[in-house]
Every structure is written in C-alpha cells, then in structure tokens.
Design a protein around this motif. Structure first.
Motif, mmCIF file in Angstrom:
data_model
loop_
_atom_site.group_PDB
_atom_site.id
_atom_site.type_symbol
_atom_site.label_atom_id
_atom_site.label_comp_id
_atom_site.label_asym_id
_atom_site.label_seq_id
_atom_site.Cartn_x
_atom_site.Cartn_y
_atom_site.Cartn_z
ATOM 1 N N PRO A 223 4.923 0.663 -3.026
ATOM 2 C CA PRO A 223 5.851 1.486 -2.252
ATOM 3 C C PRO A 223 7.288 1.417 -2.740
ATOM 4 C CG PRO A 223 4.355 0.329 -0.788
ATOM 5 C CD PRO A 223 4.115 -0.210 -2.160
ATOM 6 N N ASP A 224 7.743 0.224 -3.132
ATOM 7 C CA ASP A 224 9.139 0.088 -3.567
ATOM 8 C C ASP A 224 9.234 -0.147 -5.068
ATOM 9 O OD1 ASP A 224 8.069 -2.401 -3.676
ATOM 10 O OD2 ASP A 224 9.573 -3.363 -2.383
ATOM 11 N N GLY A 225 8.072 -0.070 -5.770
ATOM 12 C CA GLY A 225 8.090 -0.219 -7.215
ATOM 13 C C GLY A 225 8.320 -1.631 -7.687
ATOM 14 N N THR A 226 8.171 -2.619 -6.796
ATOM 15 C CA THR A 226 8.388 -4.015 -7.176
ATOM 16 C C THR A 226 7.180 -4.834 -6.841
ATOM 17 O OG1 THR A 226 9.364 -4.532 -5.032
ATOM 18 C CG2 THR A 226 10.858 -3.806 -6.777
ATOM 19 N N PRO A 227 7.000 -6.020 -7.476
ATOM 20 C CA PRO A 227 5.878 -6.884 -7.154
ATOM 21 C C PRO A 227 5.906 -7.332 -5.707
ATOM 22 C CG PRO A 227 7.024 -7.620 -9.147
ATOM 23 C CD PRO A 227 7.851 -6.538 -8.553
ATOM 24 N N ARG B 263 -2.594 -6.214 -13.109
ATOM 25 C CA ARG B 263 -2.614 -6.438 -11.678
ATOM 26 C C ARG B 263 -3.773 -5.634 -11.083
ATOM 27 N NH1 ARG B 263 -0.358 -10.140 -12.696
ATOM 28 N NH2 ARG B 263 1.531 -11.092 -11.870
ATOM 29 N N PRO B 264 -4.485 -6.211 -10.103
ATOM 30 C CA PRO B 264 -5.591 -5.477 -9.461
ATOM 31 C C PRO B 264 -5.046 -4.383 -8.543
ATOM 32 C CG PRO B 264 -5.740 -7.875 -9.131
ATOM 33 C CD PRO B 264 -4.360 -7.580 -9.600
ATOM 34 N N VAL B 265 -5.612 -3.181 -8.665
ATOM 35 C CA VAL B 265 -5.171 -2.041 -7.870
ATOM 36 C C VAL B 265 -6.396 -1.437 -7.178
ATOM 37 C CG1 VAL B 265 -4.069 0.223 -7.892
ATOM 38 C CG2 VAL B 265 -3.247 -1.579 -9.438
ATOM 39 N N LEU B 266 -6.359 -1.424 -5.852
ATOM 40 C CA LEU B 266 -7.422 -0.816 -5.061
ATOM 41 C C LEU B 266 -7.070 0.643 -4.817
ATOM 42 C CD1 LEU B 266 -10.023 -1.078 -3.337
ATOM 43 C CD2 LEU B 266 -8.546 -1.736 -1.411
ATOM 44 N N THR C 153 0.837 -1.196 0.000
ATOM 45 C CA THR C 153 0.000 0.000 0.000
ATOM 46 C C THR C 153 0.871 1.246 0.000
ATOM 47 O OG1 THR C 153 -1.676 -1.170 1.264
ATOM 48 C CG2 THR C 153 -1.832 1.222 1.220
ATOM 49 N N SER C 154 0.429 2.268 -0.743
ATOM 50 C CA SER C 154 1.142 3.531 -0.724
ATOM 51 C C SER C 154 0.146 4.669 -0.866
ATOM 52 C CB SER C 154 2.178 3.603 -1.858
ATOM 53 O OG SER C 154 1.544 3.487 -3.121
ATOM 54 N N VAL C 155 0.537 5.849 -0.354
ATOM 55 C CA VAL C 155 -0.257 7.056 -0.527
ATOM 56 C C VAL C 155 0.382 7.850 -1.650
ATOM 57 C CG1 VAL C 155 -1.087 9.173 0.525
ATOM 58 C CG2 VAL C 155 -0.974 7.066 1.869
ATOM 59 N N LEU D 120 -3.045 -5.476 -5.324
ATOM 60 C CA LEU D 120 -3.548 -6.752 -4.842
ATOM 61 C C LEU D 120 -3.143 -7.891 -5.766
ATOM 62 C CD1 LEU D 120 -7.208 -5.620 -3.989
ATOM 63 C CD2 LEU D 120 -5.245 -5.704 -2.437
ATOM 64 N N ASP D 121 -3.571 -9.090 -5.397
ATOM 65 C CA ASP D 121 -3.411 -10.273 -6.226
ATOM 66 C C ASP D 121 -4.799 -10.713 -6.671
ATOM 67 O OD1 ASP D 121 -1.324 -12.516 -6.986
ATOM 68 O OD2 ASP D 121 -3.157 -13.546 -6.335
ATOM 69 N N PHE D 122 -4.880 -11.464 -7.750
ATOM 70 C CA PHE D 122 -6.186 -11.929 -8.210
ATOM 71 C C PHE D 122 -6.868 -12.839 -7.182
ATOM 72 C CE2 PHE D 122 -4.424 -10.421 -12.191
ATOM 73 C CZ PHE D 122 -5.533 -9.823 -12.774
ATOM 74 N N ASN D 123 -6.085 -13.461 -6.321
ATOM 75 C CA ASN D 123 -6.678 -14.284 -5.257
ATOM 76 C C ASN D 123 -7.408 -13.435 -4.225
ATOM 77 O OD1 ASN D 123 -5.724 -16.711 -6.326
ATOM 78 N ND2 ASN D 123 -3.756 -16.531 -5.259
ATOM 79 N N ASP D 124 -7.140 -12.120 -4.223
ATOM 80 C CA ASP D 124 -7.812 -11.218 -3.288
ATOM 81 C C ASP D 124 -9.181 -10.771 -3.786
ATOM 82 O OD1 ASP D 124 -5.563 -11.160 -1.544
ATOM 83 O OD2 ASP D 124 -4.594 -9.701 -2.872
ATOM 84 N N LEU D 125 -9.553 -11.135 -5.009
ATOM 85 C CA LEU D 125 -10.812 -10.710 -5.609
ATOM 86 C C LEU D 125 -11.871 -11.774 -5.364
ATOM 87 C CD1 LEU D 125 -9.521 -9.285 -9.011
ATOM 88 C CD2 LEU D 125 -9.596 -8.187 -6.753
#
Length: 345
Positions: A341-345, A83-86, A2-4, A29-34
């Motif tokens: 936050p760190d630009g990585t998966p 990738r899913p993004v909330l 998560t990042s602001v 998120l991951d698709f498993n989170d949907l």
C-alpha cells in the motif's frame, strides 16, 4: 500489507505485456507466513528455477538469474532476493495435475493405428478462432494434406493427449516419437468431466481421468458425442530432440520437472517465477515450485496444475488431484514492495 491493484497497474507491476483479467488483491507476506517453508528441498526448486530463469527478459529478473549462476545457498537465495506475494482474485484456490502420456502408434496409417496426430494447418495460424473439434473431425478437414505426424490406436487416449498438450508415442520396433503443443483452434476448453456431473452420471468427487476414459469406452456412441462437448482441438509438433530423461517442453519451451513445475495463468503469475504451493486435501503438499507452463483450463490467480511426470503411474496420480489450497508467488524484492500500500516493506 494488503492492497487492491487495478488490472492495468497489476500487469505493469508484474512486467507483463497483457492485463490481468480483473482487479486483484495483493498481500505481501514474510517467509515465516509460508507453512512448511523451512522443511522444503530448496535445492530442488533452485535447480528447476535455473532451467528457465535465463529466458526471463526484465532487468530485475536478469539480475537475479545472473546471481543464480554463482551457486549461492538456495534457501538464502530465495529469502534474500524475493518476497512472497499472495495474489487473489476472489476465486478459491484449486490444484489439479497433469502428466506426459505415452501412447502406441505408427508413422504410417494401418488398420490398428488410424487416429492421426495433426500438425497445425497454416490457415489456423492466421485466425483467432478456427473450426471446432466436431467440425474438424466430422468434416475431415485435415485429411490428405500431409499434416499427419503419426497415427495412434486409441481415440480416447488421443483426446487426453490433446488435453495434456505433449506426450510420447511408442512406435513399432521400439523407437519413440515425442510430440509437443503447436497450437490450437482457439475454442475455449470445456470439461467433459463437469458435463458428466451435470448430466447426473457421476458425482463430482467420483470423476477422474480414468473414470471418464472407462465411461467413454463403455458407451462408444454417447462417448464420441461427449468428446465433442469440448470444442477445443490441439495441434502438435515433433520434439524428439528433447532427451528421454527430461520432461516435456512447457510454455517456456524448456523441459518441465516432475513435482517442481506447475502450469499457471500468466495473467496473474509471471512465467518462470517461483511459487510456494500449500495444497490441502488427502495428501497435503508444501513445496516451492516454478511456474513454467500454462493450460487452457488454468485460469485465475489461485489456480495451478502440478506436473507429475511421464507415463501411466504419473497419469493416475495427476488424474485424481483436485484439491484446495493457496499459492504464493515469489517476486523480486523491489517489485513485491511496489505492490504494498505505501510501497515500503
């Protein structure tokens, strides 16, 4: 993950020309989170996505659209390349519905058909804020200028046609005229349903489009004044070239698809992007939809309007929808990771 993200950075990451209205919290998120992802009809969502994908300008979207033309497995396509993004702005999720209304009308004014649908006047296009609904109607500012597209028989249905932004007009003899959104007077939309609640006439859970229509018709003088509570006024254009079996044109100037297209706030959701919808309420919905439309009342990162289709049945269903939930935007994989936050998966 998560990042602001600040407004300017957020707009840049989504490839938007404008800036988001406020700082947004972004969670990759991951698709498993949907919830319910595996059970959806991914082919239906893929078909709706391809209808507007070629109109997206950014290079990463263009690459995805090019691959979509090779007819990949739909679920694999979304899981491999997105990738899913909330995206949250602090406001709770809210889903409402809209539809394409059907009205009775004529290309000529008659005693029955006397409420006009207007094309947009030239001077209204040159300013961000034109006259209000009250001023336009009471001042008869558009009469006698040849801007009438058609006349209908019900001012209440015309008011709701303006809210929906598009519709079909049944003409004498069986022909149909189709109209779409051409512009507005620049005034912010104000809900007459909320105004009825504020006045204590109804409780919030009682308000629907049909309830509002019936109240206005039972109270013609007060009802006319209630409609003036919304200063926004919408102008139309004829779009009868759109085939009858297709939905009305959305903000991307392409037909929207019943129960697969949603209207969103483009400050937070790119038009054309897939959006995973988790709508709660009496009839929960878990479905991948496509952000293909906008609306003056649709503001916020977690706000969406679901397109239900054409006609009275769709209208009754859309008018009742006011449910909580959440929506998760599917973004190209590198764009999504850039938000982490760190630009990585």
């Amino acid at each position: 993950m998560t990042s602001v993200v600040s407004a300017a950075v957020f707009a840049g990451l989504l490839g938007m020309a404008g800036e988001a209205a406020a700082e947004a919290t972004v969670t990759v998120l991951d698709f498993n989170d949907l919830d319910g992802w595996a059970e959806d009809d991914h082919q239906a969502a893929f078909d709706a996505f391809r209808a507007t994908c070629p109109d997206m300008d950014d290079l990463d979207w263009q690459s995805l659209c090019g691959y979509a033309t090779t007819d990949p497995d739909p679920r694999m396509f979304f899981e491999l390349l997105f990738r899913p993004v909330l995206i949250e702005d602090g406001a709770p999720g809210l889903f409402t519905g809209y539809f394409e209304p059907e009205l009775n009308g004529s290309r000529q004014r008659t005693d029955r058909f006397r409420y006009p649908l207007y094309a947009m006047p030239r001077e209204a296009r040159k300013t961000d804020l034109w006259y209000s609904r009250r001023q336009i109607i009471n001042g008869r500012l558009l009469e006698g200028r040849g801007l009438e597209i058609a006349w209908v028989d019900d001012p209440v249905e015309l008011f709701f046609l303006q809210i929906q932004g598009s519709g079909r007009v049944h003409l004498p003899g069986g022909d149909k005229l189709r109209v779409g959104y051409a512009g507005a007077n620049g005034h912010s939309y104000r809900s007459i349903g909320k105004e009825l609640v504020r006045r204590g006439i109804y409780a919030a859970h009682q308000v629907s489009a049909e309830v509002i229509k019936n109240w206005v018709r039972r109270n013609p003088v007060a009802g006319r004044e209630l409609l003036f509570h919304n200063p926004s006024y919408v102008f139309f254009r004829e779009v009868s070239e759109v085939p009858a079996h297709k939905g009305p044109l959305g903000a991307m100037n392409r037909s929207v698809t019943p129960m697969r297209s949603i209207a969103v706030d483009p400050d937070f959701v790119p038009l054309g992007a897939p959006v995973w919808v988790e709508k709660d309420g009496a009839q929960p919905l878990r479905r991948l939809m496509i952000a293909q439309d906008t609306g003056s009342a649709i503001k916020g990162a977690q706000r969406a309007d679901v397109f239900f289709g054409t006609g009275d049945v769709a209208g009754r269903a859309a008018g009742k929808l006011k449910d909580p939930g959440r929506m998760v935007v599917l973004l190209p994989i590198q764009r999504a990771f850039a938000m982490a936050p760190d630009g990585t998966p």
